[in-house]
Write an enzyme that holds these catalytic residues in place. Structure first.
Site, short mmCIF file in Angstrom:
data_model
loop_
_atom_site.label_atom_id
_atom_site.label_comp_id
_atom_site.label_asym_id
_atom_site.label_seq_id
_atom_site.Cartn_x
_atom_site.Cartn_y
_atom_site.Cartn_z
CB SER A 146 -25.04 6.34 12.95
OG SER A 146 -25.60 6.01 11.71
CG HIS B 214 -30.00 4.79 13.59
ND1 HIS B 214 -30.23 4.64 12.25
CD2 HIS B 214 -28.84 5.49 13.66
CE1 HIS B 214 -29.27 5.24 11.56
NE2 HIS B 214 -28.40 5.75 12.40
CG HIS C 298 -36.49 5.45 6.35
ND1 HIS C 298 -35.92 6.61 5.92
CD2 HIS C 298 -35.47 4.65 6.73
CE1 HIS C 298 -34.62 6.52 6.02
NE2 HIS C 298 -34.31 5.33 6.51
NE ARG D 49 -31.30 0.63 3.19
CZ ARG D 49 -31.16 1.36 4.30
NH1 ARG D 49 -29.96 1.57 4.81
NH2 ARG D 49 -32.21 1.90 4.89
CG ASP E 63 -33.01 -2.34 10.35
OD1 ASP E 63 -31.92 -2.82 10.02
OD2 ASP E 63 -33.17 -1.17 10.71
N1 AMX Z 1 -45.03 1.48 13.71
C1 AMX Z 1 -45.89 2.25 14.41
N2 AMX Z 1 -45.89 3.59 14.41
C2 AMX Z 1 -44.97 4.17 13.62
C3 AMX Z 1 -44.08 3.45 12.83
C4 AMX Z 1 -44.11 2.04 12.90
N3 AMX Z 1 -43.26 1.26 12.24
N4 AMX Z 1 -43.28 4.30 12.15
C5 AMX Z 1 -43.69 5.55 12.52
N5 AMX Z 1 -44.71 5.46 13.41
C6 AMX Z 1 -45.34 6.55 14.14
C7 AMX Z 1 -44.28 7.31 14.93
O1 AMX Z 1 -43.98 6.62 16.15
C8 AMX Z 1 -44.92 8.65 15.11
O2 AMX Z 1 -45.88 8.52 16.13
P1 AMX Z 1 -46.14 9.74 17.18
O3 AMX Z 1 -46.65 10.85 16.32
O4 AMX Z 1 -47.14 9.18 18.12
O5 AMX Z 1 -44.81 10.04 17.82
C9 AMX Z 1 -45.67 8.81 13.79
O6 AMX Z 1 -45.83 7.50 13.23
C10 AMX Z 1 -44.94 9.68 12.79
O7 AMX Z 1 -43.64 9.15 12.58
P2 AMX Z 1 -42.90 9.31 11.16
O8 AMX Z 1 -42.73 10.78 10.91
O9 AMX Z 1 -43.59 8.52 10.12
O10 AMX Z 1 -41.52 8.60 11.45
P3 AMX Z 1 -40.20 9.23 12.08
O11 AMX Z 1 -39.43 9.90 11.00
O12 AMX Z 1 -40.52 10.02 13.32
O13 AMX Z 1 -39.45 7.91 12.56
C11 AMX Z 1 -38.67 5.70 12.38
C12 AMX Z 1 -38.87 7.03 11.64
C13 AMX Z 1 -37.87 4.77 11.50
C14 AMX Z 1 -37.91 5.94 13.69
C15 AMX Z 1 -40.07 5.10 12.69
O14 AMX Z 1 -40.71 4.82 11.47
C16 AMX Z 1 -40.03 3.86 13.54
O15 AMX Z 1 -40.00 3.96 14.77
N6 AMX Z 1 -39.99 2.64 12.90
C17 AMX Z 1 -39.84 1.41 13.63
C18 AMX Z 1 -38.41 1.20 14.04
C19 AMX Z 1 -37.52 0.94 12.83
O16 AMX Z 1 -37.83 0.13 11.99
N7 AMX Z 1 -36.35 1.62 12.76
C20 AMX Z 1 -35.36 1.38 11.72
C21 AMX Z 1 -35.14 2.56 10.81
C22 AMX Z 1 -34.05 2.26 9.81
C23 AMX Z 1 -32.71 2.33 10.47
O17 AMX Z 1 -32.28 3.40 10.87
N8 AMX Z 1 -32.06 1.22 10.61
#
Ligand code: AMX
Length: 423
Positions: free
Chosen positions: A233, A263, A309, A318, A364
């Site tokens: 964002s 996000h 993350h 947080r 979150d």
């Molecule tokens: N549950 C299951 N799998 C997860 C995971 C979770 N909470 N977090 C990461 N992974 C997976 C990814 O989907 C990715 O899988 P892939 O290789 O098959 O595509 C793998 O682990 C590697 O991901 P990463 O490098 O650890 O994370 P990222 O930087 O690509 O993504 C985030 C970060 C937050 C999008 C991811 O951890 C996620 O989807 N979390 C759940 C949603 C969430 O809580 N989002 C809020 C983030 C905070 C915010 O911005 N408000």
């Protein structure tokens, strides 16, 4: 008294000199390399921006102007806004001055209520909130002054004015979105005697006999204020702002990125997940049941919301702040109990699963349970709360970027053919 404006007027020339000497002496120094993984991987970890309002360290989390979040957890959102912009805490007079400016600018134009009331009843609250911000674009002082002709050196001044005027209105707009979208009985007038965060809570109209909702809202609005410059964002807003689009365009655009489930919308997804657990088990399940449920979800190719993350590699401070609030104020609540047990279970599950680089909870994972406890049960609304707060960081970063004359964003992309030919 050094008002926010005066403080910035004094500091900006110093910041310009700092950046100028760094560029003059080290302009061609390399601060980051880019791998093919990063080019295909959302530019994770590429150091390609400067952001002074805050930084996110993998093992400490959010650090605002050098202060770790948990060290300043009790300050008001207005204080954190001053800190983000000015790199110092306001004294009592400067805080009172900022608060009085925000009260002065708080009135929302009538046409916003007409627009919000005429949106479809099933509009997402984020679409309503961001539409309201965009619709106010015609109020931009920056755009007016730019059209008249203005020196580049002065860009930050009307940007700051636009920013404060926008921030001042966000509590009323946010509360209005809530009351209109969820068919509550009419809007609630602001109370001029309350601080920015408490006023927002007051305008939401939740039953708050002991003042705990106000306390939670002040914490909520402080905690989500900023997360350095490269998150989706902020980066979107900074890119829009770099074209000299005004803040109404830039903030609305960035918040559209916050509305994505990976996000800011994760807070909605997260509570949905917790409520589904509660409904499935008719209350809080055991640790083993929860562990099995997480595995089933992962096997279906779904993420565990609220965990992982892109930058953090520790429990998000947080999250810790919200858990501390919950432990202090909430008893016998199944939803909060599930959040506590998830914290016990999920990191090990994700570690064993072996994909997520960060198995720990992010902001979150806990916030929704607290809001739900206090009667804010419409979880599709939660990202609006995040947005009200995050606007402070986004606006601060854009004002500073204009003060430093950061040019239009234009990273270079390459084609797959170019990669195949060269590697
Ligand atoms: N549950 C299951 N799998 C997860 C995971 C979770 N909470 N977090 C990461 N992974 C997976 C990814 O989907 C990715 O899988 P892939 O290789 O098959 O595509 C793998 O682990 C590697 O991901 P990463 O490098 O650890 O994370 P990222 O930087 O690509 O993504 C985030 C970060 C937050 C999008 C991811 O951890 C996620 O989807 N979390 C759940 C949603 C969430 O809580 N989002 C809020 C983030 C905070 C915010 O911005 N408000």
């Amino acid at each position: 008294m050094a008002s926010l404006y005066n403080t910035l007027e004094e500091k900006i020339p110093v910041w310009r000199d700092d950046a100028g000497s760094l560029l003059k002496n080290n302009g061609s120094s390399v601060i980051s390399d880019v791998t093919l993984n990063q080019a295909y991987g959302g530019m994770r970890g590429v150091k390609g921006l400067v952001c002074d309002t805050s930084s996110v360290s993998p093992d400490t989390g959010l650090i605002i102007r050098g202060k770790p979040l948990l060290d300043i957890i009790d300050i008001l959102p207005e204080q954190v806004l001053f800190l983000l912009l000015a790199d110092e805490m306001p004294d009592e007079d400067a805080l009172a001055d900022l608060q009085s400016q925000l009260s002065e600018y708080a009135a929302v134009p009538d046409y916003i209520w007409t627009i919000l009331n005429s949106m479809p009843e099933d509009s997402h609250p984020m679409a309503m909130f961001n539409t309201a911000i965009l619709a106010m674009e015609k109020e931009s002082v920056f755009r007016r002054n730019y059209d008249k002709g203005m020196s580049k050196d002065d860009f930050w001044k009307p940007m700051l004015e636009d920013g404060l005027k926008l921030i001042a209105k966000l509590p009323a707009i946010g509360a209005g979105v809530y009351r209109i979208r969820f068919q509550k009985a009419g809007l609630i007038e602001p109370d001029g005697s309350l601080d920015w965060g408490s006023n927002f809570s007051h305008m939401l109209g939740l039953n708050d006999p002991d003042g705990n909702i106000k306390k939670l809202m002040r914490l909520y609005l402080m905690i989500h204020c900023d997360h350095e410059g490269g998150n989706a964002s902020a980066f979107t807003s900074l890119t829009i702002g770099s074209t000299l689009s005004d803040l109404y365009y830039a903030v609305s655009g960035g918040l559209n990125a916050l509305a994505g489930p990976l996000h800011g919308l994760a807070n909605q997804e997260c509570l949905k997940f917790v409520l589904e657990i509660r409904d499935k088990f008719g209350g809080a399940p055991s640790r083993d049941e929860l562990e099995q449920l997480c595995w089933d979800r992962l096997k279906n190719g779904r993420v565990i919301p609220g965990y992982g993350h892109a930058v953090l590699r520790c429990p998000d401070p947080r999250f810790t702040a919200f858990m501390n609030f919950g432990k202090e104020h909430i008893e016998n609540d199944d939803v909060f109990h599930i959040v506590e047990t998830l914290f016990d279970v999920v990191p090990d599950v994700l570690r064993k699963h072996g994909k997520a680089k960060n198995p720990w909870p992010n902001v979150d994972a806990a916030s929704g349970a607290l809001l739900y406890h206090y009667g804010l049960t419409e979880f599709s609304y939660y990202t609006v709360l995040f947005s009200i707060s995050r606007s402070m960081g986004i606006i601060s970063q854009i004002v500073i970027n204009r003060a430093l004359g950061i040019p239009i964003m234009r990273p270079k992309s390459v084609t797959t053919k170019w990669l195949k030919d060269n590697y």
